[in-house]
Design a protein around this motif. Structure first.
Motif, mmCIF file in Angstrom:
data_model
loop_
_atom_site.group_PDB
_atom_site.id
_atom_site.type_symbol
_atom_site.label_atom_id
_atom_site.label_comp_id
_atom_site.label_asym_id
_atom_site.label_seq_id
_atom_site.Cartn_x
_atom_site.Cartn_y
_atom_site.Cartn_z
ATOM 1 N N ASP A 442 0.863 -1.184 0.000
ATOM 2 C CA ASP A 442 0.000 0.000 0.000
ATOM 3 C C ASP A 442 0.898 1.232 0.000
ATOM 4 O O ASP A 442 1.166 1.830 1.045
ATOM 5 C CB ASP A 442 -0.912 -0.009 1.233
ATOM 6 C CG ASP A 442 -1.916 1.140 1.215
ATOM 7 O OD1 ASP A 442 -2.151 1.706 0.126
ATOM 8 O OD2 ASP A 442 -2.443 1.480 2.290
ATOM 9 N N GLY A 499 -5.788 1.054 -6.884
ATOM 10 C CA GLY A 499 -4.732 0.396 -6.131
ATOM 11 C C GLY A 499 -3.590 -0.040 -7.022
ATOM 12 O O GLY A 499 -2.405 0.127 -6.689
ATOM 13 N N GLN A 503 0.384 1.304 -7.059
ATOM 14 C CA GLN A 503 1.529 0.406 -6.959
ATOM 15 C C GLN A 503 2.496 0.606 -8.117
ATOM 16 O O GLN A 503 3.716 0.589 -7.941
ATOM 17 C CB GLN A 503 1.052 -1.049 -6.903
ATOM 18 C CG GLN A 503 0.442 -1.442 -5.557
ATOM 19 C CD GLN A 503 0.160 -2.928 -5.466
ATOM 20 O OE1 GLN A 503 0.036 -3.613 -6.477
ATOM 21 N NE2 GLN A 503 0.053 -3.433 -4.237
#
Length: 615
Positions: A442, A499, A503
């Protein structure tokens, strides 16, 4: 001890404080002369019917002799009045100018002290160990860096100079008043012992309440910070009502603590006001009595009432000083609580070697301070410079702990870790961290543009380098869909990106930094299998070589590594290549038997899709 620590925060500003204190005291001396102008004027006017103005006794008014001489240069009453008025105007203009510089220096002193303390506290927080940050509430730390510093520096520069103001006002007021009527001085100062005792009781009562206020405000700030940071989660679970109720509870606790403090403050100030007014009444009675028996005149009463205010109201203001002193003491305790914690760099290495990327774990064991059981137990492995190594294992097996030990976020208790043959504990922490690029599951993104987030670890990076890194991280296609491309602003913590996009931005960021050691801590968990494959292939085909460590739950991600390390319950159960481990009984084979079939099916579907597309 607490007071010493409070005042030690002002270290380095002593000279500026002395200048401000001198101006404060000098200002009060000039103010103590103002009522004497009125006294002299009234004496002059009262003397008109029977006595010539020039015969007014110099000794009766405690003004400087040169002013008396200036007033009496002529015999005409109007001339004396004009000279008194002109002199008073000059004095007041001088006082106001003096006051301006006094307030300017006080303001400058407070802001500079607050800036220095804030930077010092913030810098020290940066130097505290990883365990501290894991256990701390960010809302509480924010309050310490803002409200607590403002409270503390406000007292040190404001209320401490108010102490100088109080003492000098009492001294000069008593000095001038004693020339008019000494009895008034002793009556005005008679309440000081009572005020001192009551102020001490007040301090003891209010200190605990202010500690509760700080604690409840900190809890409320934490709720606000958590709610704002987790706004997406709150909405996803339709949890707004619960969060509002939680905020109302903490807000009510804060309100109740303030009400308790305000109650005691109101009682104290009420008593002080009653004493002050009573003193005024007694002084007026003494003045009337003095006029009746001929020991005073009307000019003396007028001047004494103004001077008595210099004795009564400063003593009354002692409560405000104690009030703020209590707050500052509590706030400084919270600041010093952080500053007293040892920096993680107190125990540090001294070497800054040129890092190639060879990593050796030799009988490494690690446990947290709050447990007796080791999380890692006698871990041994060797990674050659330039190798790609995958670490797999069940949740809680110690995969991420290995990375934290490499970064020296934690220090191992047994065994040793070697980087290019040098003990990790002999290398400076900042140096080794500067040689390792980490991509977390995260990742944290700043509220800046996509380009700035990628280039943040290498601020002078050329655009071409940033573009190549984005392409390697399979991010370029996504960026082309943004209206402003690389100049697109991402929200706080990257909330406007998915997400997987976050990343990949983080992957591009470490590639731009070009560190000799790269670590991907489950950094491909939020991307689909196809994108995962694209990134892995791009990393394998890149022109620059790194020692790469990949922590993952995906066998498909690990299988291309030069070496695979299997962790089970803090121990290494298997080390080898995919081909060897896939045919050896153990955890890896079990996972491959499950995930390998899924990958084969996916590859078949992918090829079928490509064939259909070509037709």
């Amino acid at each position: 001890m607490r007071m010493i620590k409070l005042f030690s925060l002002a270290k380095g500003f002593f000279v500026l404080f002395i200048v401000a204190a001198f101006l404060t005291a000098f200002h009060q001396w000039t103010y103590s002369n103002v009522p004497l102008f009125t006294q002299y004027l009234m004496k002059t006017l009262l003397a008109v019917p029977g006595i010539a103005p020039g015969n007014v006794s110099v000794g009766e008014v405690n003004l400087p002799r040169f002013l008396i001489a200036f007033f009496e240069q002529g015999d005409e009453v109007m001339g004396i009045v004009i000279r008194i008025a002109a002199s008073l105007m000059v004095l007041q203009a001088f006082r106001f100018s003096l006051r301006f510089f006094e307030m300017w220096i006080k303001g400058s002193l407070q802001e500079r002290l607050a800036e220095k303390t804030r930077v010092r506290l913030y810098g020290h927080i940066q130097d505290l160990n990883y365990a501290f940050h894991n256990k701390s509430d960010s809302g509480d730390l924010i309050q310490r860096c803002t409200t607590d510093i403002e409270t503390t520096t406000g007292f040190l520069t404001g209320r401490m100079l108010d102490v100088v103001h109080l003492v000098s006002t009492l001294f000069f007021g008593a000095y001038q008043l004693i020339y008019i009527n000494s009895t008034m001085v002793w009556i005005s100062l008679a309440v000081v012992p009572f005020v001192a005792v009551s102020s001490t009781v007040y301090f003891i009562k209010i200190e605990k309440i202010f500690e509760d206020i700080e604690k409840t405000e900190s809890n409320m700030m934490t709720v606000v910070q958590e709610n704002l940071s987790g706004a997406r989660v709150v909405r996803a679970f339709a949890n707004e009502v619960y969060e509002i109720e939680k905020m109302e509870t903490k807000n009510s606790e804060y309100r109740d603590a303030l009400k308790r403090a305000n109650k005691i403050v109101a009682i104290y100030w009420g008593i002080m006001d009653f004493i002050g007014i009573s003193q005024y009444l007694v002084i007026i009675a003494i003045g009337v009595y003095g006029v009746q028996n001929g020991t005073m005149d009307a000019s003396g009463i007028v001047a004494s009432l103004a001077l008595v205010g210099m004795l009564i109201w400063p003593v009354r203001g002692l409560g405000r000083i104690i009030n703020d002193f209590t707050k500052a003491l509590v706030a400084s305790d919270r600041i010093n609580e952080i500053l007293d914690k040892p920096s993680e760099y107190e125990q540090d290495g001294t070497l800054e070697p040129d890092i190639k990327g060879q990593i050796t774990f030799q009988d490494v064991s690690f446990k947290f301070d709050d447990t007796d059981e080791h999380l890692l137990k006698k871990v041994n492995f060797n990674i050659q410079a330039g190798q790609t190594v995958a670490i797999i294992g069940r949740t809680g097996s110690g995969k991420s702990t290995i990375i934290n030990l490499l970064l020296r976020m934690y220090d191992y208790q047994e065994g040793d870790i070697f980087i290019d043959g040098i003990s990790l504990k002999d290398i400076k922490k900042k140096h080794i961290r500067g040689q390792i690029g980490v991509v977390l599951q995260d990742p944290f993104l700043y509220s800046k543009t996509v380009f700035e987030n990628i280039a943040i670890a290498h601020k002078n990076a050329e655009k071409e380098r940033v573009f190549n890194a984005a392409q390697t991280a399979a991010l370029e296609k996504d960026i082309k869909t943004f209206k402003q491309g690389y100049d697109t602003l991402v929200g706080e913590k990257g909330t406007t990106l998915s997400g997987g996009q976050k990343q990949r931005v983080a992957i591009a960021r470490v590639l731009v930094a070009d560190k000799p050691i790269l670590i991907f801590d489950d950094a491909l968990s939020a991307v689909d299998t196809k994108t995962d494959m694209m990134i892995r292939e791009a990393l394998m085909n890149k022109n620059y070589q790194h020692t790469t460590i990949i922590i993952t739950h995906r066998i498909t991600t690990a299988k291309e590594a030069d070496q695979i390390i299997v962790l089970e319950q803090g121990r290494i159960s298997q080390i080898g290549t995919h081909d060897s481990l896939a045919h050896t009984e153990g955890l890896y084979k079990k996972l491959w038997d499950i995930q390998g079939k899924l990958e084969s099916e996916f590859q078949a579907l992918l090829k079928a899709g490509e064939t259909d597309a070509s037709r």
